[in-house]
Design a protein around this motif. Structure first.
Motif, PDB file in Angstrom:
ATOM      1  N   ALA A 168      49.689  49.710  55.145  1.00 14.22           N
ATOM      2  CA  ALA A 168      48.891  48.568  55.615  1.00 14.22           C
ATOM      3  C   ALA A 168      48.029  48.017  54.481  1.00 14.22           C
ATOM      4  O   ALA A 168      47.792  46.811  54.378  1.00 14.22           O
ATOM      5  N   TYR A 169      47.544  48.904  53.616  1.00 17.32           N
ATOM      6  CA  TYR A 169      46.709  48.457  52.493  1.00 17.32           C
ATOM      7  C   TYR A 169      47.411  47.382  51.664  1.00 17.32           C
ATOM      8  O   TYR A 169      46.778  46.440  51.191  1.00 17.32           O
ATOM      9  N   LEU A 170      48.728  47.543  51.475  1.00 17.88           N
ATOM     10  CA  LEU A 170      49.422  46.617  50.576  1.00 17.88           C
ATOM     11  C   LEU A 170      49.428  45.208  51.149  1.00 17.88           C
ATOM     12  O   LEU A 170      49.242  44.226  50.420  1.00 17.88           O
ATOM     13  N   GLY A 171      49.612  45.095  52.465  1.00 15.71           N
ATOM     14  CA  GLY A 171      49.557  43.775  53.106  1.00 15.71           C
ATOM     15  C   GLY A 171      48.155  43.196  53.056  1.00 15.71           C
ATOM     16  O   GLY A 171      47.960  42.002  52.795  1.00 15.71           O
ATOM     17  N   MET A 172      47.157  44.056  53.285  1.00 19.34           N
ATOM     18  CA  MET A 172      45.759  43.587  53.233  1.00 19.34           C
ATOM     19  C   MET A 172      45.429  43.084  51.832  1.00 19.34           C
ATOM     20  O   MET A 172      44.778  42.044  51.660  1.00 19.34           O
ATOM     21  N   VAL A 173      45.888  43.831  50.828  1.00 20.33           N
ATOM     22  CA  VAL A 173      45.607  43.449  49.429  1.00 20.33           C
ATOM     23  C   VAL A 173      46.225  42.082  49.138  1.00 20.33           C
ATOM     24  O   VAL A 173      45.563  41.199  48.581  1.00 20.33           O
ATOM     25  N   ARG A 174      47.497  41.893  49.529  1.00 23.55           N
ATOM     26  CA  ARG A 174      48.157  40.614  49.217  1.00 23.55           C
ATOM     27  C   ARG A 174      47.459  39.457  49.922  1.00 23.55           C
ATOM     28  O   ARG A 174      47.207  38.414  49.335  1.00 23.55           O
ATOM     29  N   SER A 175      47.143  39.653  51.203  1.00 25.80           N
ATOM     30  CA  SER A 175      46.528  38.562  51.965  1.00 25.80           C
ATOM     31  C   SER A 175      45.154  38.206  51.402  1.00 25.80           C
ATOM     32  O   SER A 175      44.833  37.033  51.179  1.00 25.80           O
ATOM     33  N   MET A 176      44.344  39.231  51.134  1.00 29.43           N
ATOM     34  CA  MET A 176      42.987  38.954  50.639  1.00 29.43           C
ATOM     35  C   MET A 176      43.012  38.426  49.211  1.00 29.43           C
ATOM     36  O   MET A 176      42.199  37.579  48.847  1.00 29.43           O
ATOM     37  N   ALA A 177      43.954  38.917  48.400  1.00 28.38           N
ATOM     38  CA  ALA A 177      44.053  38.409  47.024  1.00 28.38           C
ATOM     39  C   ALA A 177      44.367  36.915  47.055  1.00 28.38           C
ATOM     40  O   ALA A 177      43.777  36.118  46.306  1.00 28.38           O
ATOM     41  N   ILE A 185      37.301  36.471  43.317  1.00 28.74           N
ATOM     42  CA  ILE A 185      37.352  37.878  43.749  1.00 28.74           C
ATOM     43  C   ILE A 185      38.803  38.335  43.660  1.00 28.74           C
ATOM     44  O   ILE A 185      39.683  37.725  44.271  1.00 28.74           O
ATOM     45  N   ARG A 186      39.027  39.366  42.874  1.00 27.77           N
ATOM     46  CA  ARG A 186      40.376  39.911  42.745  1.00 27.77           C
ATOM     47  C   ARG A 186      40.515  41.137  43.654  1.00 27.77           C
ATOM     48  O   ARG A 186      39.571  41.914  43.801  1.00 27.77           O
ATOM     49  N   VAL A 187      41.690  41.275  44.278  1.00 28.42           N
ATOM     50  CA  VAL A 187      41.910  42.396  45.196  1.00 28.42           C
ATOM     51  C   VAL A 187      43.210  43.092  44.791  1.00 28.42           C
ATOM     52  O   VAL A 187      44.273  42.469  44.775  1.00 28.42           O
ATOM     53  N   ASN A 188      43.105  44.358  44.439  1.00 29.53           N
ATOM     54  CA  ASN A 188      44.270  45.110  43.974  1.00 29.53           C
ATOM     55  C   ASN A 188      44.273  46.512  44.582  1.00 29.53           C
ATOM     56  O   ASN A 188      43.274  46.941  45.168  1.00 29.53           O
ATOM     57  N   ALA A 189      45.411  47.188  44.425  1.00 34.64           N
ATOM     58  CA  ALA A 189      45.499  48.580  44.891  1.00 34.64           C
ATOM     59  C   ALA A 189      45.934  49.475  43.744  1.00 34.64           C
ATOM     60  O   ALA A 189      46.661  49.045  42.848  1.00 34.64           O
ATOM     61  N   ILE A 190      45.476  50.711  43.797  1.00 36.52           N
ATOM     62  CA  ILE A 190      46.018  51.763  42.935  1.00 36.52           C
ATOM     63  C   ILE A 190      46.785  52.710  43.849  1.00 36.52           C
ATOM     64  O   ILE A 190      46.277  53.106  44.902  1.00 36.52           O
ATOM     65  N   PHE A 243      43.193  38.508  35.070  1.00 40.69           N
ATOM     66  CA  PHE A 243      44.287  37.716  35.656  1.00 40.69           C
ATOM     67  C   PHE A 243      45.235  38.610  36.466  1.00 40.69           C
ATOM     68  O   PHE A 243      46.370  38.257  36.732  1.00 40.69           O
ATOM     69  N   ILE A 244      44.731  39.781  36.855  1.00 40.49           N
ATOM     70  CA  ILE A 244      45.546  40.704  37.664  1.00 40.49           C
ATOM     71  C   ILE A 244      45.009  40.678  39.091  1.00 40.49           C
ATOM     72  O   ILE A 244      43.872  41.062  39.343  1.00 40.49           O
ATOM     73  N   ASN A 245      45.824  40.180  39.986  1.00 39.72           N
ATOM     74  CA  ASN A 245      45.359  39.967  41.356  1.00 39.72           C
ATOM     75  C   ASN A 245      46.510  40.211  42.331  1.00 39.72           C
ATOM     76  O   ASN A 245      47.607  39.696  42.148  1.00 39.72           O
ATOM     77  N   GLY A 246      46.256  41.039  43.353  1.00 37.28           N
ATOM     78  CA  GLY A 246      47.237  41.247  44.412  1.00 37.28           C
ATOM     79  C   GLY A 246      48.320  42.263  44.086  1.00 37.28           C
ATOM     80  O   GLY A 246      49.350  42.299  44.742  1.00 37.28           O
ATOM     81  N   VAL A 247      48.081  43.112  43.087  1.00 36.88           N
ATOM     82  CA  VAL A 247      49.124  44.072  42.712  1.00 36.88           C
ATOM     83  C   VAL A 247      48.813  45.470  43.237  1.00 36.88           C
ATOM     84  O   VAL A 247      47.678  45.786  43.579  1.00 36.88           O
ATOM     85  N   VAL A 248      49.867  46.296  43.266  1.00 36.03           N
ATOM     86  CA  VAL A 248      49.655  47.723  43.477  1.00 36.03           C
ATOM     87  C   VAL A 248      50.097  48.417  42.191  1.00 36.03           C
ATOM     88  O   VAL A 248      51.226  48.246  41.736  1.00 36.03           O
ATOM     89  N   LEU A 249      49.173  49.153  41.601  1.00 38.34           N
ATOM     90  CA  LEU A 249      49.427  49.819  40.313  1.00 38.34           C
ATOM     91  C   LEU A 249      49.676  51.301  40.563  1.00 38.34           C
ATOM     92  O   LEU A 249      48.742  52.033  40.914  1.00 38.34           O
ATOM     93  N   PRO A 250      50.919  51.758  40.420  1.00 36.53           N
ATOM     94  CA  PRO A 250      51.139  53.202  40.554  1.00 36.53           C
ATOM     95  C   PRO A 250      50.565  53.922  39.340  1.00 36.53           C
ATOM     96  O   PRO A 250      50.778  53.494  38.210  1.00 36.53           O
ATOM     97  N   VAL A 251      49.802  54.979  39.589  1.00 37.11           N
ATOM     98  CA  VAL A 251      49.290  55.819  38.489  1.00 37.11           C
ATOM     99  C   VAL A 251      49.813  57.211  38.824  1.00 37.11           C
ATOM    100  O   VAL A 251      49.163  57.993  39.515  1.00 37.11           O
ATOM    101  N   ASP A 252      51.033  57.464  38.391  1.00 35.64           N
ATOM    102  CA  ASP A 252      51.812  58.567  38.976  1.00 35.64           C
ATOM    103  C   ASP A 252      52.692  59.305  37.985  1.00 35.64           C
ATOM    104  O   ASP A 252      53.597  60.043  38.412  1.00 35.64           O
ATOM    105  N   GLY A 253      52.481  59.086  36.680  1.00 36.28           N
ATOM    106  CA  GLY A 253      53.334  59.772  35.697  1.00 36.28           C
ATOM    107  C   GLY A 253      54.801  59.413  35.848  1.00 36.28           C
ATOM    108  O   GLY A 253      55.673  60.145  35.387  1.00 36.28           O
ATOM    109  N   GLY A 254      55.073  58.290  36.535  1.00 39.23           N
ATOM    110  CA  GLY A 254      56.463  57.847  36.708  1.00 39.23           C
ATOM    111  C   GLY A 254      57.131  58.392  37.967  1.00 39.23           C
ATOM    112  O   GLY A 254      58.331  58.180  38.183  1.00 39.23           O
ATOM    113  N   ALA A 255      56.361  59.076  38.841  1.00 38.26           N
ATOM    114  CA  ALA A 255      56.990  59.698  40.021  1.00 38.26           C
ATOM    115  C   ALA A 255      57.706  58.684  40.919  1.00 38.26           C
ATOM    116  O   ALA A 255      58.733  58.993  41.522  1.00 38.26           O
ATOM    117  N   SER A 256      57.160  57.465  40.995  1.00 40.04           N
ATOM    118  CA  SER A 256      57.758  56.490  41.919  1.00 40.04           C
ATOM    119  C   SER A 256      59.035  55.865  41.350  1.00 40.04           C
ATOM    120  O   SER A 256      59.762  55.193  42.095  1.00 40.04           O
TER     121      SER A 256
END
Ligand code: NDP
Length: 259
Positions: A168-177, A185-190, A243-256
């Motif tokens: 759900a966070y990803l949809g909220m991030v995109r809509s609010m961004a 106001i920039r809205v992003n996810a990690i 200039f980074i807005n509405g993204v999800v940034l994986p911080v996962d050592g490449g797991a994804s």
């Protein structure tokens, strides 16, 4: 003009900013608060346990302040933001990090489990964000970060409610961004991978097969450290990421993306 060392310090600095980090007394929230503070921000950490917050604030030093606040106390959100603004000034950064975890089969998940997970992650983050946006606007803009998860991206077994909340966070991030960009106001996810915290141990202890599976698909073949998430959050909230807005940034050592 080409960037020089002074410009580099400036764009990666959080000097003059005020951050609110929910769940900032422990784990990833504590690490983000510590990296924010080291980068020049003042930080308000929140959670339900006052003593945990006080200890964390004392450990982190004079620019980190403990404020008890339960994110599921939805109606209290506007009053909490007003209190922060009166005491410390209007925030420029909000990190929706507070979270709980339930690991059970689909059949064993109760509706109560499901509601509690959604209330903490989704409704709690929404109520606080909704209350914080006018304050961020008063400061001329800012940055909101949602702490998502690998379960926002991958199909992980036995975490149906948690996956629903983190997706759900990803949809909220995109809509609010899309909506708040015009207000600066920039809205992003990690999306943290598997990071060494008590929550990780709760999820993996007694499940060596799952532990090995995670390491096998992580090209770096290790779990992350809370600081890995802290520095990613600093970057997303700094002018370097303006200039980074509405993204999800994986911080996962490449797991994804690991095979
Ligand atoms: P912790 O259990 O250490 O942190 C959770 C924090 O949230 C605690 O400080 C807790 O404080 C707070 N919290 C829980 N419920 C509430 C509430 N109702 N109101 C206010 N605060 C609350 O775990 P992590 O640091 O690992 O988790 C932090 C976030 O990162 C979570 O959203 C989690 O889902 C996410 N995450 C963690 C990963 C990992 O590998 N560790 C991977 C991916 C995502 P208190 O109990 O005092 O309220």
């Amino acid at each position: 003009m080409l960037p020089d060392k002074e410009r580099v310090r400036e764009v990666f600095s959080l000097e003059g900013q005020l951050a609110i980090v929910t769940g900032g007394g422990t784990g990833l929230g504590f690490a983000m608060a510590s990296c924010f503070s080291a980068s020049g921000a003042r930080v308000v950490i929140t959670g339900r346990r006052a003593e945990v917050l006080e200890t964390a604030a004392q450990t982190l030093g004079g620019d980190v302040f403990a404020e008890q606040y339960d994110v599921t106390d939805f109606g209290a959100a506007p009053g909490f933001i007003a209190h922060v603004e009166e005491r410390y000034g209007a925030p420029t950064i909000l990190v929706n990090n507070a979270g709980i975890h339930v690991k059970k089969t689909v059949e064993d998940h109760t509706l109560d489990d499901f509601h509690k997970i959604l209330a903490t992650h989704v409704e709690g983050a929404f109520a606080l964000t909704r209350a914080a946006v006018p304050a961020l606007k008063r400061r001329g803009g800012g940055s909101i970060v949602f702490i998502a998860s690998m379960s926002s991206i991958l199909g992980l077994p036995q975490v149906v409610a948690y996956s629903a909340a983190k997706s759900a966070y990803l949809g909220m991030v995109r809509s609010m961004a899309a909506e708040l960009g015009a207000s600066n106001i920039r809205v992003n996810a990690i999306a943290p991978g598997w990071i060494e915290t008590p929550m990780l141990h709760k999820a993996l202890d007694g499940d060596p097969k799952r532990r090995q599976k995670i390491l096998d698909r992580t090209p770096e073949q290790r779990f992350g450290s809370p600081e890995d998430i802290g520095w990613a959050a600093v970057y997303l909230c700094s002018p370097a990421a303006s200039f980074i807005n509405g993204v999800v940034l994986p911080v996962d050592g490449g797991a994804s993306i690991g095979f």
